[in-house]
Design a protein around this motif. Structure first.
Motif, PDB file in Angstrom:
ATOM      1  N   ALA A  85       0.828  -1.209   0.000  1.00 52.94           N
ATOM      2  CA  ALA A  85       0.000   0.000   0.000  1.00 52.94           C
ATOM      3  C   ALA A  85       0.858   1.253   0.000  1.00 52.94           C
ATOM      4  N   GLN A  86       1.985   1.233   0.703  1.00 49.85           N
ATOM      5  CA  GLN A  86       2.875   2.403   0.720  1.00 49.85           C
ATOM      6  C   GLN A  86       3.477   2.651  -0.648  1.00 49.85           C
ATOM      7  N   VAL A  87       3.848   1.570  -1.348  1.00 41.06           N
ATOM      8  CA  VAL A  87       4.408   1.737  -2.702  1.00 41.06           C
ATOM      9  C   VAL A  87       3.369   2.349  -3.628  1.00 41.06           C
ATOM     10  N   VAL A  88       2.099   1.843  -3.529  1.00 39.37           N
ATOM     11  CA  VAL A  88       1.033   2.399  -4.372  1.00 39.37           C
ATOM     12  C   VAL A  88       0.840   3.882  -4.070  1.00 39.37           C
ATOM     13  N   LYS A  89       0.901   4.229  -2.810  1.00 36.54           N
ATOM     14  CA  LYS A  89       0.736   5.629  -2.416  1.00 36.54           C
ATOM     15  C   LYS A  89       1.856   6.503  -2.984  1.00 36.54           C
ATOM     16  N   GLN A  90       3.070   5.988  -2.938  1.00 38.48           N
ATOM     17  CA  GLN A  90       4.205   6.737  -3.488  1.00 38.48           C
ATOM     18  C   GLN A  90       4.062   6.898  -5.001  1.00 38.48           C
ATOM     19  N   GLN A  91       3.605   5.825  -5.677  1.00 38.26           N
ATOM     20  CA  GLN A  91       3.422   5.902  -7.134  1.00 38.26           C
ATOM     21  C   GLN A  91       2.364   6.931  -7.502  1.00 38.26           C
ATOM     22  N   GLU A  92       1.258   6.936  -6.732  1.00 35.24           N
ATOM     23  CA  GLU A  92       0.213   7.923  -7.008  1.00 35.24           C
ATOM     24  C   GLU A  92       0.724   9.341  -6.799  1.00 35.24           C
ATOM     25  N   ALA A  93       1.555   9.529  -5.793  1.00 34.31           N
ATOM     26  CA  ALA A  93       2.122  10.861  -5.551  1.00 34.31           C
ATOM     27  C   ALA A  93       3.018  11.297  -6.689  1.00 34.31           C
ATOM     28  N   LEU A  94       3.717  10.309  -7.325  1.00 32.74           N
ATOM     29  CA  LEU A  94       4.631  10.660  -8.415  1.00 32.74           C
ATOM     30  C   LEU A  94       3.891  11.009  -9.699  1.00 32.74           C
ATOM     31  N   ILE A  95       2.769  10.308  -9.972  1.00 29.86           N
ATOM     32  CA  ILE A  95       2.074  10.533 -11.252  1.00 29.86           C
ATOM     33  C   ILE A  95       0.880  11.461 -11.099  1.00 29.86           C
ATOM     34  N   ARG A  96       0.730  12.091  -9.929  1.00 26.70           N
ATOM     35  CA  ARG A  96      -0.412  12.976  -9.731  1.00 26.70           C
ATOM     36  C   ARG A  96      -0.311  14.161 -10.687  1.00 26.70           C
ATOM     37  N   PRO A  97      -1.356  14.486 -11.466  1.00 24.73           N
ATOM     38  CA  PRO A  97      -1.252  15.542 -12.494  1.00 24.73           C
ATOM     39  C   PRO A  97      -1.080  16.938 -11.903  1.00 24.73           C
ATOM     40  N   GLU A  98      -1.602  17.170 -10.659  1.00 25.38           N
ATOM     41  CA  GLU A  98      -1.513  18.531 -10.147  1.00 25.38           C
ATOM     42  C   GLU A  98      -0.117  18.888  -9.656  1.00 25.38           C
ATOM     43  N   THR A  99       0.798  17.907  -9.638  1.00 27.97           N
ATOM     44  CA  THR A  99       2.152  18.216  -9.209  1.00 27.97           C
ATOM     45  C   THR A  99       2.823  19.062 -10.279  1.00 27.97           C
ATOM     46  N   PRO A 100       3.338  20.248  -9.970  1.00 27.70           N
ATOM     47  CA  PRO A 100       4.018  21.081 -10.972  1.00 27.70           C
ATOM     48  C   PRO A 100       5.255  20.366 -11.487  1.00 27.70           C
ATOM     49  N   SER A 101       5.606  20.723 -12.781  1.00 30.65           N
ATOM     50  CA  SER A 101       6.735  20.050 -13.404  1.00 30.65           C
ATOM     51  C   SER A 101       8.026  20.345 -12.679  1.00 30.65           C
ATOM     52  N   GLY A 102       8.102  21.529 -12.077  1.00 31.41           N
ATOM     53  CA  GLY A 102       9.335  21.888 -11.384  1.00 31.41           C
ATOM     54  C   GLY A 102       9.524  21.100 -10.104  1.00 31.41           C
ATOM     55  N   ASN A 103       8.448  20.611  -9.544  1.00 25.33           N
ATOM     56  CA  ASN A 103       8.546  19.892  -8.271  1.00 25.33           C
ATOM     57  C   ASN A 103       8.640  18.375  -8.444  1.00 25.33           C
ATOM     58  N   THR A 104       8.710  17.925  -9.718  1.00 23.43           N
ATOM     59  CA  THR A 104       8.736  16.484  -9.955  1.00 23.43           C
ATOM     60  C   THR A 104       9.987  15.860  -9.357  1.00 23.43           C
ATOM     61  N   GLU A 105      11.128  16.534  -9.573  1.00 20.64           N
ATOM     62  CA  GLU A 105      12.376  15.977  -9.064  1.00 20.64           C
ATOM     63  C   GLU A 105      12.356  15.940  -7.541  1.00 20.64           C
ATOM     64  N   MET A 106      11.730  16.964  -6.908  1.00 18.76           N
ATOM     65  CA  MET A 106      11.663  16.969  -5.451  1.00 18.76           C
ATOM     66  C   MET A 106      10.803  15.800  -4.947  1.00 18.76           C
ATOM     67  N   ALA A 107       9.690  15.561  -5.651  1.00 15.61           N
ATOM     68  CA  ALA A 107       8.824  14.450  -5.238  1.00 15.61           C
ATOM     69  C   ALA A 107       9.537  13.121  -5.382  1.00 15.61           C
ATOM     70  N   GLU A 108      10.322  12.986  -6.524  1.00 15.03           N
ATOM     71  CA  GLU A 108      11.038  11.742  -6.738  1.00 15.03           C
ATOM     72  C   GLU A 108      12.102  11.546  -5.669  1.00 15.03           C
ATOM     73  N   SER A 109      12.824  12.654  -5.363  1.00 11.81           N
ATOM     74  CA  SER A 109      13.864  12.521  -4.355  1.00 11.81           C
ATOM     75  C   SER A 109      13.273  12.223  -2.975  1.00 11.81           C
TER      76      SER A 109
END
Length: 453
Positions: free
Chosen positions: A62-86
């Protein structure tokens, strides 16, 4: 001259001993050894795995699924993608320690679509229709309560034993008396007819177990050993073994030929009121007034397991002729069990009486007889009670004598023989004129479910 030893009281000596112990450990009081962080960490991980091991994998998933959803969430700005991944990655660039495949989220239903809820299965399947039973013949002849009955394997005659100390053999087709056997000096409580030899076995409250030769109508063997009244009797279907049980809280296994007491099955704490034998394991099943059922290993002479589900005396045990299961009767419930381990199947509730006896035929009709003269007919597979009968006492008897002590089906399963407290034997058979239209099944699963639980 040496100084005399001063004698002190026991109280003073004990007090001094306590003071010495107190002074010795006073310096170390409240000082604990240093904590080993590594050992504490190992201890916590072992406890967590032991207590939550079955769900830890699901939590990590469930934690992995949650992390994946956070990474592919459309409202995440493109500039913050690397921060979310890190943030999602650990220090070594790996995800959480999960090796399984990453599940994809289920697609959402379209707007306005109706989602159908899965239908609940009924509490029990629809029972098989059985014809109702009706009284066919009443036989009088005994001078006391008729306590036991057994049908001969050839289905030509049956035997009954009563409180008048006589065993009577009756013609099954006509109901006429063929012969009376005398020899017991107290109530006859159990009868069995051998399918391997021309023998009839009987037991009674006189502590005797007898073997009758039916070619000469005489007793040829006595089995001595019971310390009190013998209430139940069983024959092994494939071995030359007789099993008897009674008020001495034991079941005794006898060699039919040598009269030797092969085993004494001890373990019950009260009267053993019922027993049954079969060729498959467990080969002997006993029910007792101590509210337990025991399954026995015949070879070792030991108890395999004890079933403690009943709350009151178990007075009857019956084995299904074709299914690998058996039923037990008590005033609280009739219960069905699966062999060989004695796994509980279901309750048959509703017969609110002291159930003295039961019988089952190959068609799956289970009949239970009560101390108040009530007879309930059940469908074995579903536990549905399709008929209730009240035994009528013979003229001149009191209503309180409407008690059923024993019952059995004949070898065809089409006739039911009951022995009763009004000194009669009653024979029942199916109503030939009945059909599913005239006697429909009153099947209401929701009521049955409430009653079951």
């Amino acid at each position: 001259m040496a100084d005399e030893v001063i004698k002190h009281s026991v109280h003073t000596l004990v007090f001094r001993s306590l003071k010495r112990s107190h002074d010795m450990f006073l310096a170390n009081q409240s000082l604990l050894p240093p904590i080993d962080e590594k050992a504490e960490k190992v201890l916590r991980s072992i406890k967590a795995r032991d207590s939550y091991g079955q769900v830890m994998a699901a939590v990590q998933k469930a934690q992995v699924v949650k992390q994946q959803e956070a990474l592919i969430r459309p409202e995440t700005p493109s500039g913050n993608t690397e921060m979310a991944e890190s943030a999602a990655l650990g220090s070594d660039g790996a995800m959480l320690p999960y090796t399984g495949p990453i599940p994809s989220p289920a697609p959402a239903p379209p707007a306005g679509a109706l989602t159908t809820l899965p239908r609940k299965a009924p509490a029990m399947p629809k029972p098989k229709w059985h014809a109702p039973w009706k009284l066919f013949r009443v036989i009088s002849g005994h001078l006391g309560w008729v306590r036991c009955v057994a049908v001969e394997p050839g289905n030509e005659w049956f035997a009954t034993g009563a409180a008048d100390r006589v065993i009577k053999i009756w013609d099954l087709a006509s109901g006429k008396l063929k012969v009376s056997l005398t020899g017991h000096v107290s109530t006859v409580r159990g009868l069995q007819v051998s399918s391997r030899h021309p023998y009839l076995f009987s037991c009674g409250e006189d502590r005797q177990v007898k073997c009758w030769d039916l070619e000469y109508n005489k007793v040829i063997r006595h089995y001595h050993g019971h310390l009190s009244a013998v209430y139940a009797l069983g024959l092994h279907p494939t071995l030359d073994v007789v099993v008897s049980a009674g008020r001495d809280a034991t079941a005794r296994v006898w060699d039919m030929r040598t009269k030797a007491n092969v085993h004494t099955l001890a373990g019950h704490t009260d009267t053993v009121a019922s027993l049954a034998c079969q060729s498959a394991e467990p080969q002997i099943i006993t029910g007792s007034h101590d509210s337990t059922i025991r399954l026995w290993d015949l070879a070792a002479g030991k108890s395999l397991c004890t079933l403690t589900n009943h709350k009151k005396s178990v007075r009857s045990i019956v084995i299904h002729p074709t299914l690998y299961s058996f039923a037990s009767a008590s005033p609280d419930n009739i219960k069905q069990w699966k062999c060989p381990e004695g796994k509980f199947i279901q309750n048959l509730s509703g017969h609110n009486a002291i159930v003295n006896c039961m019988a089952v035929n190959p068609e799956g009709v289970l009949v239970s007889g009560g101390d108040n003269g009530t007879m309930y007919c059940w469908d074995w597979r579903t536990g549905y009670n399709f008929q209730r009968l009240q035994s009528a006492v013979q003229p001149g008897s009191m209503d309180s004598e409407a008690g059923i002590f024993a019952m059995t089906f004949d070898q065809s399963g089409s006739r039911l023989i009951t022995t009763e407290a009004d000194k009669t034997i009653k024979i029942y058979r199916e109503d030939d004129t009945a059909s599913e239209e005239t006697h429909p099944i009153n099947w209401r699963p929701e009521i049955l479910k409430r009653r079951k639980f």
